[in-house]
Design a protein around this motif. Structure first.
Motif, PDB file in Angstrom:
ATOM      1  N   ASP A 175      17.744  47.368  21.200  1.00  0.00           N
ATOM      2  CA  ASP A 175      18.858  46.441  21.017  1.00  0.00           C
ATOM      3  C   ASP A 175      19.895  46.799  22.072  1.00  0.00           C
ATOM      4  O   ASP A 175      20.554  47.854  21.975  1.00  0.00           O
ATOM      5  CB  ASP A 175      19.458  46.570  19.620  1.00  0.00           C
ATOM      6  N   LEU A 176      20.041  45.958  23.078  1.00  0.00           N
ATOM      7  CA  LEU A 176      20.853  46.268  24.248  1.00  0.00           C
ATOM      8  C   LEU A 176      21.736  45.090  24.615  1.00  0.00           C
ATOM      9  O   LEU A 176      21.401  43.935  24.331  1.00  0.00           O
ATOM     10  CB  LEU A 176      19.951  46.598  25.450  1.00  0.00           C
ATOM     11  N   VAL A 177      22.842  45.393  25.263  1.00  0.00           N
ATOM     12  CA  VAL A 177      23.738  44.364  25.786  1.00  0.00           C
ATOM     13  C   VAL A 177      23.993  44.674  27.252  1.00  0.00           C
ATOM     14  O   VAL A 177      24.379  45.798  27.600  1.00  0.00           O
ATOM     15  CB  VAL A 177      25.073  44.306  25.020  1.00  0.00           C
ATOM     16  N   ILE A 178      23.758  43.691  28.102  1.00  0.00           N
ATOM     17  CA  ILE A 178      24.032  43.832  29.531  1.00  0.00           C
ATOM     18  C   ILE A 178      25.330  43.099  29.842  1.00  0.00           C
ATOM     19  O   ILE A 178      25.472  41.907  29.537  1.00  0.00           O
ATOM     20  CB  ILE A 178      22.877  43.261  30.381  1.00  0.00           C
ATOM     21  N   LEU A 179      26.276  43.834  30.423  1.00  0.00           N
ATOM     22  CA  LEU A 179      27.613  43.315  30.687  1.00  0.00           C
ATOM     23  C   LEU A 179      27.857  43.207  32.184  1.00  0.00           C
ATOM     24  O   LEU A 179      27.272  43.938  32.977  1.00  0.00           O
ATOM     25  CB  LEU A 179      28.663  44.245  30.079  1.00  0.00           C
ATOM     26  N   SER A 180      28.792  42.326  32.541  1.00  0.00           N
ATOM     27  CA  SER A 180      29.140  42.166  33.952  1.00  0.00           C
ATOM     28  C   SER A 180      30.093  43.242  34.440  1.00  0.00           C
ATOM     29  O   SER A 180      30.294  43.384  35.652  1.00  0.00           O
ATOM     30  CB  SER A 180      29.771  40.791  34.173  1.00  0.00           C
ATOM     31  N   GLY A 181      30.706  43.993  33.526  1.00  0.00           N
ATOM     32  CA  GLY A 181      31.677  45.008  33.920  1.00  0.00           C
ATOM     33  C   GLY A 181      31.997  45.937  32.771  1.00  0.00           C
ATOM     34  O   GLY A 181      31.239  46.023  31.794  1.00  0.00           O
ATOM     35  N   GLY A 196      25.885  47.331  39.554  1.00  0.00           N
ATOM     36  CA  GLY A 196      27.189  46.774  39.257  1.00  0.00           C
ATOM     37  C   GLY A 196      27.361  46.334  37.813  1.00  0.00           C
ATOM     38  O   GLY A 196      28.460  45.947  37.408  1.00  0.00           O
ATOM     39  N   MET A 197      26.284  46.394  37.036  1.00  0.00           N
ATOM     40  CA  MET A 197      26.348  45.964  35.639  1.00  0.00           C
ATOM     41  C   MET A 197      26.426  47.176  34.712  1.00  0.00           C
ATOM     42  O   MET A 197      26.286  48.321  35.118  1.00  0.00           O
ATOM     43  CB  MET A 197      25.151  45.079  35.299  1.00  0.00           C
ATOM     44  N   VAL A 198      26.662  46.882  33.457  1.00  0.00           N
ATOM     45  CA  VAL A 198      26.844  47.915  32.434  1.00  0.00           C
ATOM     46  C   VAL A 198      25.911  47.602  31.277  1.00  0.00           C
ATOM     47  O   VAL A 198      25.748  46.437  30.888  1.00  0.00           O
ATOM     48  CB  VAL A 198      28.312  47.947  31.950  1.00  0.00           C
ATOM     49  N   ILE A 199      25.292  48.629  30.723  1.00  0.00           N
ATOM     50  CA  ILE A 199      24.445  48.462  29.536  1.00  0.00           C
ATOM     51  C   ILE A 199      25.049  49.261  28.393  1.00  0.00           C
ATOM     52  O   ILE A 199      25.384  50.443  28.547  1.00  0.00           O
ATOM     53  CB  ILE A 199      23.004  48.952  29.793  1.00  0.00           C
ATOM     54  N   ILE A 200      25.194  48.613  27.253  1.00  0.00           N
ATOM     55  CA  ILE A 200      25.676  49.279  26.041  1.00  0.00           C
ATOM     56  C   ILE A 200      24.700  48.985  24.907  1.00  0.00           C
ATOM     57  O   ILE A 200      23.875  48.068  25.015  1.00  0.00           O
ATOM     58  CB  ILE A 200      27.096  48.804  25.648  1.00  0.00           C
ATOM     59  N   PHE A 242      35.418  46.844  27.797  1.00  0.00           N
ATOM     60  CA  PHE A 242      36.601  46.318  27.133  1.00  0.00           C
ATOM     61  C   PHE A 242      37.558  45.575  28.072  1.00  0.00           C
ATOM     62  O   PHE A 242      38.702  45.316  27.705  1.00  0.00           O
ATOM     63  CB  PHE A 242      37.326  47.452  26.405  1.00  0.00           C
ATOM     64  N   SER A 243      37.094  45.224  29.257  1.00  0.00           N
ATOM     65  CA  SER A 243      37.922  44.423  30.155  1.00  0.00           C
ATOM     66  C   SER A 243      37.868  42.959  29.743  1.00  0.00           C
ATOM     67  O   SER A 243      36.797  42.443  29.377  1.00  0.00           O
ATOM     68  CB  SER A 243      37.451  44.562  31.601  1.00  0.00           C
ATOM     69  N   VAL A 244      38.997  42.272  29.830  1.00  0.00           N
ATOM     70  CA  VAL A 244      39.039  40.855  29.479  1.00  0.00           C
ATOM     71  C   VAL A 244      38.163  40.039  30.407  1.00  0.00           C
ATOM     72  O   VAL A 244      37.671  38.965  30.035  1.00  0.00           O
ATOM     73  CB  VAL A 244      40.505  40.334  29.512  1.00  0.00           C
ATOM     74  N   TYR A 245      37.918  40.522  31.623  1.00  0.00           N
ATOM     75  CA  TYR A 245      37.133  39.780  32.599  1.00  0.00           C
ATOM     76  C   TYR A 245      35.634  39.941  32.413  1.00  0.00           C
ATOM     77  O   TYR A 245      34.848  39.186  32.986  1.00  0.00           O
ATOM     78  CB  TYR A 245      37.510  40.234  34.017  1.00  0.00           C
ATOM     79  N   THR A 246      35.223  40.924  31.630  1.00  0.00           N
ATOM     80  CA  THR A 246      33.803  41.205  31.444  1.00  0.00           C
ATOM     81  C   THR A 246      33.150  40.140  30.569  1.00  0.00           C
ATOM     82  O   THR A 246      33.708  39.721  29.552  1.00  0.00           O
ATOM     83  CB  THR A 246      33.619  42.596  30.814  1.00  0.00           C
ATOM     84  N   GLN A 247      31.950  39.728  30.965  1.00  0.00           N
ATOM     85  CA  GLN A 247      31.168  38.770  30.187  1.00  0.00           C
ATOM     86  C   GLN A 247      29.874  39.425  29.711  1.00  0.00           C
ATOM     87  O   GLN A 247      29.283  40.243  30.429  1.00  0.00           O
ATOM     88  CB  GLN A 247      30.822  37.547  31.039  1.00  0.00           C
ATOM     89  N   VAL A 248      29.458  39.059  28.512  1.00  0.00           N
ATOM     90  CA  VAL A 248      28.122  39.442  28.057  1.00  0.00           C
ATOM     91  C   VAL A 248      27.122  38.586  28.830  1.00  0.00           C
ATOM     92  O   VAL A 248      27.174  37.356  28.772  1.00  0.00           O
ATOM     93  CB  VAL A 248      27.966  39.212  26.541  1.00  0.00           C
ATOM     94  N   PRO A 257      30.763  31.982  37.555  1.00  0.00           N
ATOM     95  CA  PRO A 257      30.353  33.394  37.549  1.00  0.00           C
ATOM     96  C   PRO A 257      31.439  34.263  36.922  1.00  0.00           C
ATOM     97  O   PRO A 257      32.609  33.890  36.880  1.00  0.00           O
ATOM     98  CB  PRO A 257      30.185  33.718  39.041  1.00  0.00           C
ATOM     99  N   PRO A 258      31.065  35.434  36.421  1.00  0.00           N
ATOM    100  CA  PRO A 258      32.080  36.356  35.888  1.00  0.00           C
ATOM    101  C   PRO A 258      33.147  36.664  36.933  1.00  0.00           C
ATOM    102  O   PRO A 258      32.857  36.808  38.122  1.00  0.00           O
ATOM    103  CB  PRO A 258      31.266  37.606  35.530  1.00  0.00           C
ATOM    104  N   VAL A 259      34.368  36.755  36.471  1.00  0.00           N
ATOM    105  CA  VAL A 259      35.510  36.975  37.358  1.00  0.00           C
ATOM    106  C   VAL A 259      35.613  38.459  37.701  1.00  0.00           C
ATOM    107  O   VAL A 259      35.449  39.325  36.830  1.00  0.00           O
ATOM    108  CB  VAL A 259      36.804  36.490  36.682  1.00  0.00           C
ATOM    109  N   VAL A 260      35.883  38.732  38.960  1.00  0.00           N
ATOM    110  CA  VAL A 260      36.080  40.119  39.392  1.00  0.00           C
ATOM    111  C   VAL A 260      37.536  40.507  39.120  1.00  0.00           C
ATOM    112  O   VAL A 260      38.457  39.827  39.574  1.00  0.00           O
ATOM    113  CB  VAL A 260      35.775  40.279  40.894  1.00  0.00           C
ATOM    114  N   PRO A 261      37.775  41.564  38.357  1.00  0.00           N
ATOM    115  CA  PRO A 261      39.164  41.946  38.068  1.00  0.00           C
ATOM    116  C   PRO A 261      39.883  42.424  39.319  1.00  0.00           C
ATOM    117  O   PRO A 261      39.253  42.905  40.270  1.00  0.00           O
ATOM    118  CB  PRO A 261      39.020  43.083  37.042  1.00  0.00           C
TER     119      PRO A 261
END
Length: 866
Positions: free
Chosen positions: A383-389, A66-70, A392-398, A438-442
């Motif tokens: 060098d990685l970033v794990i995101l909740s979604g 359910g997470m995203v890596i960039i 570019f969603s406003v609800y996504t948190q690093v 917790p991060p908000v679900v869009p």
């Protein structure tokens, strides 16, 4: 299968880490669903879909379903550590004022590794940055490429491939204003800026030739005397030899061309920084093989040279094959919201892949660091970033930021989370600090409604609006129809139950809300350009401006009003500024109309008073302490109370006294008083004044209001809250601002209203949709966030707007997606039944005509008379 060679692994000292089941965006290629990233000893060992990457038996496996890596984000233009938080003079080390040409200066010697802004940047997913001097000088000094790690600048420094670093140069307004406007020194024109730069490079070329001759002389005579060393010339010679990249600050198209002209004459490598009008010279940029690093802000304004900024700039350049990066120019935009900055380019038409490349691999290439960072592929630094979604969603948190395989930020660590949400400078165990949410679900996307009916042309007297989802000011409803007739809402109901005659024109939108109400704005009185002729919000000649009215300065043709219309705003509460103790009386206006009187909405407005730093700084000869601020306000309200008690007494009418009359109305509770303050102690003073004089009080700004939510709730005072995206620590008063403040106050029963506030530089104002979205992403229910810019704002201002119901004025905002998502567009803005903004008409304009008329000339904007 991608096999991990046992021989290679044997050379590693640490156990590998496998990040599994995530959506992986490599940065330089398409997303990998159910991807795996294998990390060991600070490097990326492998990346690919599950089943294609062999995971060693000794690997620590993390399931990131359910997470995203960039990739770690790369900022090609930052002032972190050189303009440190808090933004006070002692921390301002970016512009050397002793002269316009400063090539010998090094950012290396001024970066503060302990700047809280660095940890804030890491909390936003940023891992690598080009830290530069400011743009006040024609040649400002040497930049430094860093990773955001370590306690010294040496530990942060990262080596580029083939270059030693960068050199900062600038043209346009900044060198003129910094030198001529403040010191009456050159340059005073663009001509002189270019002449100084050219003259300096000619000297550098001569210096280069001297050393070349010396090298030849050494071949004949090892004792040949060298030329005198000049440390100011050496970085310029490095530029001439392509060992150092020029990062050139320039906005206007002509300034971009001047920079290219200089680069062509002296043959140096250049990155065009800002490039606000790059879309105007795309063929020239493409022919030059130019790289552009864009500073993307929500609104133009502040400086004349950014008047042509449009959100489609990044897309137009990228589609033409120009290499595009997006930067923060921190603190102009804030690094912890770097992904949110990228979403503006998404709104401007960039694809998600293009926008992600502009924040990762493209800036890495511009800095010659793509052999280390900017993508997720084997051999590069981890060098990685794990995101909740989605990125570019406003609800996504690093959730996590990794640098060289080490988690430098984890949102789950409270001390880290404060750098993301705000409040980092508070004591660690402060019991007032709110718990993490917790991060908000869009929400699920609204369905596109049917648009059956007659074609919609212009603004017919009667028509229908079909909404896939409608927010009525309180709740959401799916599949709704609104009938508008003669400027009013005639009927509202489910589409299956509210028939629409076949000949009735129909508009359709995925989401529809009441016209948005900006609860705390400056559009119309503080014009788009920061020049005296365009600024009417602050009268600083008298601490008591109770006789002032924004109505008497309101400009219906201010281009900033066009900007708010483009985002669905139909009404604006316009305030006088922050600089005076009592700055005047506010008013509420429609966002469209020919005259101030025609736009003015029935509302008492508010008497605006300012506590804290502004009054001290403005009235330094009369007010020098917070004690004096409070004492002056007490005296003024006491005079108002006395004036009110005398009114109507005696045989002779008293002489008109507008100052006292306004204060008397306020002291009698007949005129609401907005007490603006950020710090908790100033808020406390405001509450004491309100109680002592029984004022009909509201709080404005309230940056630290969340720290005293109980006291505000007990006082039953509404709060016109500072924008949630307010830059933290740009002053001492904003050091503790917190993105979740609306949630905290609202949970205590405090009515909260949001607005665009006043920036005063770039951007000039804010997008209230994005502000409400940020508050929702911080845990405030979406209904509450939307009510704060519709129904609740209207109620607090005393205007009959902000809801969708039969009989109400037909003020509507139509959107092509979730109104709180930054990438969403307003498709139509309707005021009193009349369409005052139509995005399809806007898109028919050539790019060069989409900028705002910030000087207030040219009528009502893009779609109504250009």
């Amino acid at each position: 299968m991608i096999q991990i060679c046992a021989v290679i692994l044997a050379g590693f000292s640490a156990a590998p880490v496998a990040l599994t089941n995530a959506t992986v965006h490599p940065g330089d290629g398409p997303a990998i669903l159910n991807g795996v990233v294998l990390v060991q000893d600070g490097k990326i060992v492998a990346v690919g879909p599950a089943g294609k990457v062999a995971i060693p038996k000794d690997a620590a496996v993390r399931d990131l379903a359910g997470m995203v890596i960039i990739p770690g984000l790369v900022d090609s233009h930052s002032h972190l550590g050189i303009f440190s938080r808090p933004g006070v003079q002692a921390n301002s080390d970016g512009n050397e004022a002793s002269g316009p040409v400063q090539p010998g200066l090094r950012a290396l010697d001024a970066v503060n590794p302990d700047d809280p802004g660095i940890r804030m940047a890491v909390a936003g997913g940023l891992t690598t940055a080009n830290i530069m001097p400011g743009s006040g000088n024609a040649i400002g000094g040497q930049t430094i490429y860093v990773k955001l790690r370590g306690g010294t600048i040496e530990a942060m420094r990262v080596d580029a491939s083939g270059v030693l670093g960068g050199l900062k140069m600038a043209n346009g307004e900044n060198p003129k204003n910094f030198n001529f406007a403040s010191r009456k020194a050159a340059p005073g024109t663009r001509m002189k800026t270019f002449a100084l730069q050219r003259e300096t490079f000619l000297k550098a070329r001569d210096y280069q030739a001297q050393w070349a001759r010396h090298k030849e002389a050494l071949a004949k005579d090892p004792k040949a005397a060298p030329p005198e060393r000049d440390i100011a010339m050496e970085p310029l010679v490095e530029v001439l030899e392509k060992k150092r990249t020029v990062h050139f600050h320039c906005h206007r198209a002509d300034d971009l061309m001047s920079a290219l002209r200089l680069a062509r004459e002296f043959g140096f490598e250049i990155v065009l920084q800002h490039a606000s009008e790059g879309y105007k010279i795309i063929p020239e940029l493409k022919a030059a093989g130019a790289s552009v690093s864009l500073t993307v802000v929500d609104s133009p304004g502040g400086k004349a040279e950014v008047a042509g900024l449009i959100e489609e700039n990044a897309k137009a350049l990228a589609d033409a094959g120009v290499r595009v990066a997006i930067n923060t120019d921190d603190p102009v935009t804030e690094s912890r919201f770097y992904l949110r900055t990228g979403s503006i380019a998404l709104r401007g038409g960039m694809t998600e892949q293009q926008a992600l490349e502009a924040l990762t691999v493209n800036p890495a290439r511009m800095l010659r660091l793509d052999h280390k960072v900017g993508a997720i592929k084997p051999g590069l630094d981890a060098d990685l970033v794990i995101l909740s979604g989605p990125p570019f969603s406003v609800y996504t948190q690093v959730l996590e930021t990794w640098i060289d395989g080490e988690a430098r930020f984890r949102r789950s660590r409270p001390e880290d989370a404060r750098y993301q949400a705000g409040g980092f400078a508070l004591p660690g165990q402060d019991p007032r600090y709110p718990p993490l949410v917790p991060p908000v679900v869009p929400p699920a996307a609204a369905k596109a409604p049917e648009a059956k009916g007659a074609p919609f042309n212009g603004s017919p007297a009667r028509y229908a609006v079909r909404a896939g989802r409608m927010f009525d000011g309180t709740r959401f409803h799916d599949d709704m129809t609104i009938i508008v007739a003669d400027g009013k809402i005639e009927a509202v109901g489910p589409s299956g139950k509210l028939p629409v005659p076949a000949n009735l024109p129909v508009l359709a939108a995925r989401e529809v809300t009441p016209g948005l109400v900006d609860g705390h704005g400056c559009a119309g009185v503080s014009g788009g350009l920061n020049v005296p002729a365009d600024q009417d919000q602050d009268e600083t000649t008298d601490p008591n401006g109770a006789d002032l009215r924004v109505l008497d300065a309101f400009n219906p043709d201010d281009g900033l009003l066009e900007f708010v219309r483009r985002h669905g705003v139909t009404a604006v509460h316009v305030l006088p500024g922050r600089k005076s103790l009592v700055s005047g009386r506010s008013a509420v206006f429609l966002s469209h109309g020919r005259t101030a009187e025609a736009m003015l909405l029935p509302s008492p407005g508010m008497l605006v008073c300012n506590l804290g730093e502004p009054a001290r700084e403005t009235h330094a000869g009369k007010i020098t302490t917070r004690m004096a601020v409070a004492a002056h306000l007490r005296q003024l309200f006491e005079q108002g109370r006395a004036h009110a008690s005398k009114s109507g007494k005696g045989d002779k009418p008293s002489q008109p006294n507008p100052k006292m009359e306004a204060l008397a109305m306020a002291a009698a509770g007949k005129l609401p008083v907005l007490l603006c303050a950020h710090r908790a102690d100033d808020i406390n003073t405001a509450l004491r004044l309100a109680a002592e004089f029984k004022l009909d009080a509201r709080l404005g700004l309230a940056g630290e209001g969340y720290l005293m939510a109980d006291a505000i709730a007990a006082a039953k005072v509404p709060v016109f809250l500072h924008p949630p995206l307010l830059r933290a620590g740009t002053s001492m008063e904003t050091l503790h601002v917190f993105t979740g403040a609306a949630r905290v106050l609202s949970a205590k029963g405090v009515p909260v209203v949001l607005g665009s506030s006043f920036e005063g530089y770039v951007p000039k104002i804010r997008n209230i949709r994005s502000e409400a979205g940020t508050a929702a992403a911080a845990g405030w229910p979406r209904e509450e966030a939307l009510a704060a810019i519709t129904s609740r704002a209207a109620e607090a201002l005393g205007i009959d707007r902000g809801t969708i119901a039969p009989g109400k004025a037909a003020d509507l905002a139509l959107f092509d997606g979730d109104p709180l998502e930054n990438a969403t567009h307003a498709t139509h803005t309707i005021v009193g039944g009349k369409v005052v903004y139509n995005r399809s008409e806007y898109l028919e304009l050539p790019l060069a005509r989409r900028g705002l008329s910030l000087s207030g000339y040219g009528g009502p904007g893009c779609c109504l008379g250009w």
